[in-house]
Structure formats: structure tokens, C-alpha cells
Write a protein that holds these residues in place. Sequence first.
Motif, PDB file in Angstrom:
ATOM      1  N   THR A   1       0.840  -1.194   0.000  1.00  0.00           N
ATOM      2  CA  THR A   1       0.000   0.000   0.000  1.00  0.00           C
ATOM      3  C   THR A   1       0.877   1.246   0.000  1.00  0.00           C
ATOM      4  O   THR A   1       1.979   1.240   0.551  1.00  0.00           O
ATOM      5  CB  THR A   1      -0.926   0.047   1.234  1.00  0.00           C
ATOM      6  OG1 THR A   1      -0.132  -0.043   2.409  1.00  0.00           O
ATOM      7  CG2 THR A   1      -1.933  -1.090   1.213  1.00  0.00           C
TER       8      THR A   1
ATOM      9  N   ASP B   1       1.503   4.950   1.366  1.00  0.00           N
ATOM     10  CA  ASP B   1       1.091   5.708   2.541  1.00  0.00           C
ATOM     11  C   ASP B   1       0.566   7.073   2.098  1.00  0.00           C
ATOM     12  O   ASP B   1       0.558   7.401   0.902  1.00  0.00           O
ATOM     13  CB  ASP B   1       2.217   5.800   3.586  1.00  0.00           C
ATOM     14  CG  ASP B   1       3.378   6.688   3.172  1.00  0.00           C
ATOM     15  OD1 ASP B   1       3.280   7.437   2.182  1.00  0.00           O
ATOM     16  OD2 ASP B   1       4.409   6.631   3.873  1.00  0.00           O
ATOM     17  N   SER B   2       0.114   7.869   3.043  1.00  0.00           N
ATOM     18  CA  SER B   2      -0.526   9.148   2.724  1.00  0.00           C
ATOM     19  C   SER B   2       0.421  10.148   2.058  1.00  0.00           C
ATOM     20  O   SER B   2      -0.025  11.093   1.417  1.00  0.00           O
ATOM     21  CB  SER B   2      -1.117   9.768   3.992  1.00  0.00           C
ATOM     22  OG  SER B   2      -0.085  10.002   4.941  1.00  0.00           O
TER      23      SER B   2
ATOM     24  N   ARG C   1      11.594   2.182   1.535  1.00  0.00           N
ATOM     25  CA  ARG C   1      10.524   2.834   0.784  1.00  0.00           C
ATOM     26  C   ARG C   1      11.094   3.825  -0.223  1.00  0.00           C
ATOM     27  O   ARG C   1      12.202   4.328  -0.051  1.00  0.00           O
ATOM     28  CB  ARG C   1       9.595   3.609   1.722  1.00  0.00           C
ATOM     29  CG  ARG C   1       8.955   2.795   2.796  1.00  0.00           C
ATOM     30  CD  ARG C   1       8.208   3.665   3.773  1.00  0.00           C
ATOM     31  NE  ARG C   1       9.107   4.621   4.397  1.00  0.00           N
ATOM     32  CZ  ARG C   1       8.781   5.423   5.404  1.00  0.00           C
ATOM     33  NH1 ARG C   1       7.566   5.399   5.898  1.00  0.00           N
ATOM     34  NH2 ARG C   1       9.656   6.269   5.910  1.00  0.00           N
TER      35      ARG C   1
ATOM     36  N   LYS D   1      -3.987   3.702  -3.163  1.00  0.00           N
ATOM     37  CA  LYS D   1      -3.636   3.022  -1.925  1.00  0.00           C
ATOM     38  C   LYS D   1      -3.074   1.633  -2.212  1.00  0.00           C
ATOM     39  O   LYS D   1      -1.917   1.359  -1.943  1.00  0.00           O
ATOM     40  CB  LYS D   1      -4.850   2.953  -1.004  1.00  0.00           C
ATOM     41  CG  LYS D   1      -4.529   2.345   0.341  1.00  0.00           C
ATOM     42  CD  LYS D   1      -5.629   2.571   1.341  1.00  0.00           C
ATOM     43  CE  LYS D   1      -5.344   1.815   2.603  1.00  0.00           C
ATOM     44  NZ  LYS D   1      -4.734   2.540   3.654  1.00  0.00           N
TER      45      LYS D   1
END
Length: 143
Positions: A9, A11-12, A86, A101
Motif C-alpha cells: 500500500t 502511505d498518505s 521505501r 492506496k
Amino acid sequence: MFMGEYSHTLDSKGRLIIPNKFREDLGEEFIVTKGLDGCLFVFPLNEWQAFEEKLRALPLTQKGARQFTRFFVAGATPCTLDKQGRILLPATLREFAGLDKDVVLTGMLNRVEIWSREKWIENTNAGDMDDIAEQMSGLGLNI
């Protein structure tokens, strides 16, 4: 060589975990760019450089060659992993691939592809595979 399918997913902030199996082959720095079929392509530097050389060899006098080169190069961005493994995907690339997402990362031999889960499901319709296999046979790939 990259292979396998992994679900993750975003992230924001638009950060995405790169699977451990891909990290070593990608190296410390790699290139993310627009890909075909609505996904993103992730190239290790050596593969990007080989692809870049092929793009440089295309004739500037042909409009299609210019458009093809522009498509891949204009959106290309160098990425490095943070301490959590990441990368930060630029908003323009997230928008292009429809990444919100749920994403799927797939190994594709010399590159990784990043897909929105929805587009991945749409583009992996096994019902078309018999027809595609016949086309590949015409290209010399016989199973």
C-alpha cells in the motif's frame, strides 16, 4: 532478474515499500518512469542506461520516435530507498498510474512494474492468454 508479484500500500505521503527480493537487484539508485498499459516501470541503473542508449539511437526526424522517447524520459525520476526500504513516488507518476492506496509490484525480468490493484486485475485476464500465446508463437516463442 526480477520475478514475482507483491501487494503493498501507498502511505498518505506517496511512499511505497519495495519488496526485499527486488531491493538488491535494483541497487542504491534506480529509475522510475511511466510504463506501458498504465503502470510504472522501475529500472536498475544499468538497465535504464541500456534502454536510454536505444532511445538515443531513434531518429529525431520521426515524430513517433520523439513521442516515444518523450513518454519515457520526461517523467523519469531517480529514486533511492529510505531506511525502511521505501521510495517516494512523485505525484505526477502516481496520477499517471492511478495509484491511490493498494498497489501491486511485479517482477518482469529486467524491470519491476508498479500497478494499481484495479489496473493489475484488468490487465491480467487469463481468458485472453490463448490468443496471446498464438501471437507469441508467431514471434518465435513456442512453449
